[in-house]
Design an enzyme around this catalytic site. Structure first.
Site, short mmCIF file in Angstrom:
data_model
loop_
_atom_site.label_atom_id
_atom_site.label_comp_id
_atom_site.label_asym_id
_atom_site.label_seq_id
_atom_site.Cartn_x
_atom_site.Cartn_y
_atom_site.Cartn_z
N GLU A 88 24.03 18.21 -24.39
CA GLU A 88 24.76 19.45 -24.25
C GLU A 88 23.79 20.60 -24.04
O GLU A 88 22.82 20.69 -24.80
CB GLU A 88 25.62 19.74 -25.48
CG GLU A 88 26.47 20.99 -25.27
CD GLU A 88 27.32 21.35 -26.49
OE1 GLU A 88 27.35 20.60 -27.46
OE2 GLU A 88 27.93 22.43 -26.44
N GLY A 113 20.49 22.04 -35.07
CA GLY A 113 20.83 21.31 -36.28
C GLY A 113 21.30 19.89 -36.01
O GLY A 113 20.76 18.93 -36.56
N ALA A 114 22.28 19.75 -35.14
CA ALA A 114 22.84 18.44 -34.88
C ALA A 114 23.73 18.49 -33.66
O ALA A 114 24.01 19.56 -33.15
CB ALA A 114 23.67 17.98 -36.09
N GLU A 118 27.26 16.63 -31.71
CA GLU A 118 28.49 15.87 -31.97
C GLU A 118 28.79 14.76 -30.98
O GLU A 118 29.96 14.45 -30.75
CB GLU A 118 29.67 16.87 -31.99
CG GLU A 118 30.04 17.48 -30.62
CD GLU A 118 29.44 18.85 -30.32
OE1 GLU A 118 28.39 19.17 -30.91
OE2 GLU A 118 30.02 19.58 -29.49
N HIS A 124 30.84 19.99 -39.74
CA HIS A 124 30.97 20.63 -38.43
C HIS A 124 30.95 19.60 -37.30
O HIS A 124 31.84 19.58 -36.45
CB HIS A 124 29.83 21.64 -38.26
CG HIS A 124 29.84 22.38 -36.96
ND1 HIS A 124 30.37 23.65 -36.82
CD2 HIS A 124 29.40 22.03 -35.73
CE1 HIS A 124 30.24 24.03 -35.56
NE2 HIS A 124 29.65 23.07 -34.88
N GLU A 125 29.94 18.74 -37.31
CA GLU A 125 29.83 17.76 -36.22
C GLU A 125 31.00 16.79 -36.26
O GLU A 125 31.54 16.41 -35.22
CB GLU A 125 28.50 17.01 -36.27
CG GLU A 125 27.24 17.89 -36.30
CD GLU A 125 27.19 18.96 -35.23
OE1 GLU A 125 27.81 18.80 -34.16
OE2 GLU A 125 26.55 20.01 -35.48
N HIS A 144 34.13 18.32 -34.81
CA HIS A 144 34.12 18.38 -33.34
C HIS A 144 34.82 17.18 -32.71
O HIS A 144 35.22 17.24 -31.56
CB HIS A 144 32.67 18.40 -32.83
CG HIS A 144 32.10 19.77 -32.63
ND1 HIS A 144 32.78 20.79 -32.01
CD2 HIS A 144 30.86 20.27 -32.92
CE1 HIS A 144 32.00 21.86 -31.94
NE2 HIS A 144 30.84 21.58 -32.49
N GLU A 172 33.27 25.85 -30.39
CA GLU A 172 32.32 26.25 -31.44
C GLU A 172 32.93 27.23 -32.44
O GLU A 172 32.74 27.08 -33.65
CB GLU A 172 31.04 26.81 -30.82
CG GLU A 172 30.24 25.77 -30.01
CD GLU A 172 29.89 24.50 -30.78
OE1 GLU A 172 30.01 24.49 -32.01
OE2 GLU A 172 29.50 23.51 -30.13
N1 B3K Z 1 27.23 21.48 -29.86
C1 B3K Z 1 25.89 21.46 -30.36
C2 B3K Z 1 25.02 22.53 -29.82
C3 B3K Z 1 24.34 22.20 -28.54
C4 B3K Z 1 23.28 23.24 -28.25
C5 B3K Z 1 22.65 23.06 -26.94
N2 B3K Z 1 21.61 24.03 -26.68
C6 B3K Z 1 25.84 21.51 -31.84
C7 B3K Z 1 27.01 22.09 -32.50
O1 B3K Z 1 27.36 23.23 -32.34
O2 B3K Z 1 27.67 21.37 -33.20
ZN ZN Z 2 29.37 22.96 -32.89
#
Ligand code: B3K
Ligand code: ZN
Length: 874
Positions: A129, A269-270, A272, A305-306, A309, A328
């Site tokens: 992503e 951080g992480a 999904e 959070h993940e 998603h 988000e």
């Molecule tokens: N969706 C990802 C973030 C991706 C960032 C790319 N530069 C993590 C999150 O918001 O859960």
């Molecule tokens: Zn997210």
């Protein structure tokens, strides 16, 4: 310069969105992982979209790769029928539906951008992503192209015994040359940004979850063998999240396996990815010995959070990246509610608002301000911002509050059911809110479309003869780069009226009954609200629970603030009043004696949650104090804050000593809200007590550092020593820092804390310490966690040193941005933030900061850094 930047970095506009010319119904990928190059073979079932005419060529995204062969329906294409240039693979064909096969070569082993397929230590892993997949294989790398993926991974058996991708493992087997393979199939349609691949020598911790319909899901967390003792907390958090999403949103997990992999080198951080979340080790590994309370809570939030998603993002995804906040903002709202439910609602709200005010408000007031649904971008990676995430979550929160829990649940049910398997826009989400509630949301959409933090000015008057209270509200929003004209926002203002003995009843004009709390819908530039039956002159408790992300201006007297701290029934507003009282003392318009006596009362209150008490007696951060200031003299502000802090410490020395001693505990460590609250209060008290300077306090701090059985107490004591002023303490701090490193040098995550404690220390000479640490064996410029701890910590969280008037901090940051940009543009661009704020400072600092931005702009830059620096200089 600006013109040149525009040519190199074309601007993409939301208004130009068009549905894709081709669709990809299924994707079969074969990865042959190698130490020097990885081969990818793809077979895509492609279909011409209904609106696309027969002479439109197929244009796939294809970056940083070598394409070696292309075939359609099994027939190799001649070199004239395809062309790979400018990051695109253009294929001439007039077929309407066909099988496209491509072979390409990529180099994960030299990929330092950590975007696409890359190496983290000994493993392969991916981050797609938003635009990483186009660096893996030629594809329509946009979120509105959804397909079914089947992935075969081939690799050396000894080095990479574990081979993972999304979905379910279908087949595994042995191959020649000591290789093996695993084949994965993901039954659920997904866009390419949710693709993931991992290969490595990993251990696994397993558990199970039975879903609400009785299905068994296998839960797996993959880590390096040395980290097997740090997985329990994430596993528990995952099960809590799965249960919570069923209970709160009726959302059930959809696959038979859910996997998490921990990797050391990760840009955020992480992520999904469907069924295979990839986590930064810092967002998943924990145990009491190495992990602070704050980190335990953060891990719970990120795991949640993940996981959330899976519905808000994966099953229902974004049509294009302008809709990023659709997933988000909503998912941050969901994780924040999850944390509040599992811990403490008031504490979580205060923490969230603290972050929003200190960082999102600053973003919204600077050159990079953008609407939550931006109208344009140059580099989408620059839009993973506090505005899209945190302000986006506030906007969802306002909608949830407008509807109330039942109706909001109906709206989210409608949203998930109607759009399951689709890629949609923010308007589709708000449409469900409107449909279920019958509310017209047209004006509300201004929250998504207009940047800038609204300012609400409030004045009031009371007539004791008529018992009428009047509240006048005015709203304005400063100009931001996308527009200087702002339409009024719909601002929900939740309020109560506080009398001498507590909450007063009142009746709002037009209402039939008196109440003690009300949400005003303030949607004009100016509005007056009239309340009758108010028995005495009240102190208004405005914007309770921070009911809208605005800057509220009301001239409270010190007496009123003290009264709110004492009497308000809204926990958030009591905390907020404590911050305003402290701010008055720091800027000199209030007195520190008043603050001291209010703190004394707070600390003496038996019923108060210790976590809230700890936050109430903590002075606003430098970031919070800097908000809305112009010509900021950081040094003067720092000195003023320090002197109030010292005065509080001196005057309440014995009270802090008592609070410290009372909040000792000999229970076994738990990252529970109640223990965390007590430790927080204890450690805040310790820091004040040490500031007051007694030998006894210093001894207690040293003792805590040496004997603590958990990282919260250990790191807190260390940080108190490191931040202390006196030479005697400094010597002690140096010893403890050396000892800490010796104790923890094999635990990367603890070493990062060690770096960040030093980087953020307010003690003089901070830059020299940071420069020395950059050369230390513990530092690695290619690892984003280390860069964030040391460079990010110094430049973002150490204002008194970073803003040194000799400009050395600014020069250091510019040097690092240039150096890191060549390796990892996403990590470099996140470092730019402090320099973008140049307009807030005094003229001397402004010039120094601008100079450094100009120096950066002169180099060869990534599109990421170029956009931020270019916009900051406009
Ligand atoms: N969706 C990802 C973030 C991706 C960032 C790319 N530069 C993590 C999150 O918001 O859960
Ligand atoms: Zn997210």
């Amino acid at each position: 310069m600006a013109h040149q930047a525009d040519e190199q970095n074309p601007t993409i506009y939301l208004k130009d969105y068009r549905a894709p010319d081709f669709l990809i119904q299924s994707a079969e990928l074969v990865f042959t992982l190698g130490e020097e190059g990885t081969q990818v073979q793809s077979t895509l079932q492609v279909a011409r979209n209904s609106h696309t005419d027969a002479d439109t060529a197929l244009v796939l995204n294809a970056e940083s790769m070598e394409v070696t062969a292309v075939a359609i329906n099994g027939q190799a294409l001649a070199n004239t029928e395809w062309k790979h240039s400018d990051d695109q693979l253009v294929i001439q064909t007039s077929e309407t539906a066909f099988l496209l096969s491509c072979t390409n070569l990529i180099h994960p082993e030299t990929n330092t951008s950590l975007n696409g397929l890359y190496r983290s230590r000994t493993m392969f892993c991916s981050q797609c992503e938003p635009h990483g997949f186009r660096r893996i294989t030629p594809y329509l790398d946009r979120p509105d192209v959804l397909s079914k993926f089947q992935v075969k991974v081939i690799a050396n058996k000894d080095k990479y015994p574990v081979l993972l991708s999304n979905g379910n493992p279908m087949q595994r087997g042995e191959l020649d040359n000591n290789r093996h393979f695993v084949e994965w199939q993901d039954p659920i349609l997904k866009p390419a940004y949710l693709f993931a691949l991992v290969a490595g020598d990993l251990e696994v911790v397993e558990d199970n979850f039975t879903t609400m319909s009785g299905r068994e899901v296998l839960l797996q967390i993959f880590v390096e063998a040395k980290d097997l003792d740090k997985v329990d907390h994430a596993m528990l958090s995952l099960k809590q999240a799965m249960k919570w999403d069923e209970d709160t949103y009726g959302r059930e997990y959809d696959l038979d396996i859910f996997m998490i992999v921990a990797v050391d080198d990760f840009n955020m951080g992480a992520m999904e990815n469907k069924g295979l979340n990839i986590f930064n080790t810092s967002a998943v590994l924990a145990n009491p010995k190495i992990t602070t309370d704050a980190r335990f809570q953060w891990i719970q939030a990120v795991v949640g959070h993940e996981y959330f998603h899976n519905w808000s993002g994966n099953r229902v995804t974004c049509r294009d990246w302008f809709q990023l906040s659709l997933k988000e903002g909503f998912t941050v709202f969901r994780d924040s509610h999850f944390s509040a439910d599992l811990n403490s609602e008031a504490v979580k709200r205060i923490e969230d608002v603290r972050t929003l005010r200190a960082y999102q408000f600053a973003e919204d007031a600077g050159p990079l301000a953008h609407p939550v649904q931006p109208p344009s971008y140059q580099e989408i990676n620059n839009f993973y911002t506090l505005t899209v995430y945190e302000k986006g979550a506030e906007i969802v929160r306002m909608q949830a509050n407008l509807l109330g829990p039942e109706k909001f649940r109906q709206a989210t049910d409608l949203y998930f059911d109607r759009f399951d398997g689709q890629a949609v826009a923010i308007e589709d989400f708000v449409g469900c809110i409107s449909e279920v509630s019958g509310l017209n949301m047209d004006q509300f959409m201004n929250w998504y479309k207009q940047a800038g933090t609204p300012v609400v000015e409030a004045t009031d008057s009371y007539n004791s003869d008529t018992q009428e209270y009047r509240l006048q509200l005015g709203q304005s929003c400063p100009p931001t780069p996308e527009s200087s004209i702002k339409e009024p926002f719909v601002i929900p203002v939740k309020l109560g009226l506080i009398g001498s003995a507590g909450e007063l009843a009142f009746q709002l004009e037009g209402d039939s009954n008196p109440v003690v709390e009300k949400v005003l819908s303030f949607n004009k530039t100016e509005q007056e609200f009239v309340f009758s039956g108010v028995s005495e002159k009240p102190t208004p408790s405005l914007l309770r629970g921070f009911s809208a992300p605005v800057k509220l201006r009301f001239h409270y007297s010190e007496e009123q603030l003290v009264h709110l701290i004492r009497t308000d029934t809204d926990g958030f507003n009591r905390w907020d009043a404590s911050q305003q009282l402290a701010e008055l003392a720091i800027d000199g318009s209030g007195s520190s004696d008043t603050l001291v006596s209010s703190y004394r009362e707070i600390l003496g209150q038996s019923g108060l949650d210790p976590a809230v008490a700890a936050m109430m007696v903590t002075l606003p951060s430098m970031e919070a104090l800097s908000d809305s200031k112009q010509n900021l003299d950081v040094g003067a502000l720092y000195d003023a804050r320090t002197s109030v802090r010292e005065e509080v410490a001196d005057q309440l020395e014995s009270l802090f000593r008592a609070v410290y001693l009372e909040n000792q505990s000999n229970q076994d460590y738990q990252p529970s809200a109640s223990q965390i609250g007590r430790r927080a209060l204890k450690n805040v008290a310790l820091a004040y007590w040490v500031t007051a300077g007694s030998a006894e306090a210093l001894e207690a701090c040293k003792h805590q550092y040496e004997t603590a059985d958990n990282m919260t107490d250990c790191a807190s004591a260390l940080s108190t020593l490191v931040n202390a002023k006196s030479n005697q303490v400094q010597a002690l701090a140096e010893n403890s820092l050396r000892d800490f490193y010796q104790r923890w040098k094999d635990e990367a995550l603890v070493v990062n804390q060690w770096l960040s404690i030093q980087a953020t220390s307010g003690a003089k000479g901070g830059l020299n310490r940071v420069l020395a640490l950059m050369e230390h064996e513990a530092f690695d410029i290619k690892n984003p966690n280390k860069v964030r701890s040391l460079v990010g910590g110094f430049c973002g969280l150490n204002p008194e040193n970073f803003h040194n008037i000799d400009g050395s901090g600014y020069k250091f940051l510019a040097d690092k941005i240039i150096q890191i940009d060549a390796l990892n543009p996403q990590t470099a661009s996140r470092l730019v933030t402090p320099l973008t704020r140049w307009k807030n400072y005094d003229s001397e600092r402004q010039a120094l900061m601008r100079n450094e931005l100009e120096r950066i702009a002169q180099g060869e830059l990534s599109s990421d850094v170029r956009e931020l620096v270019g916009k900051s200089l406009l």
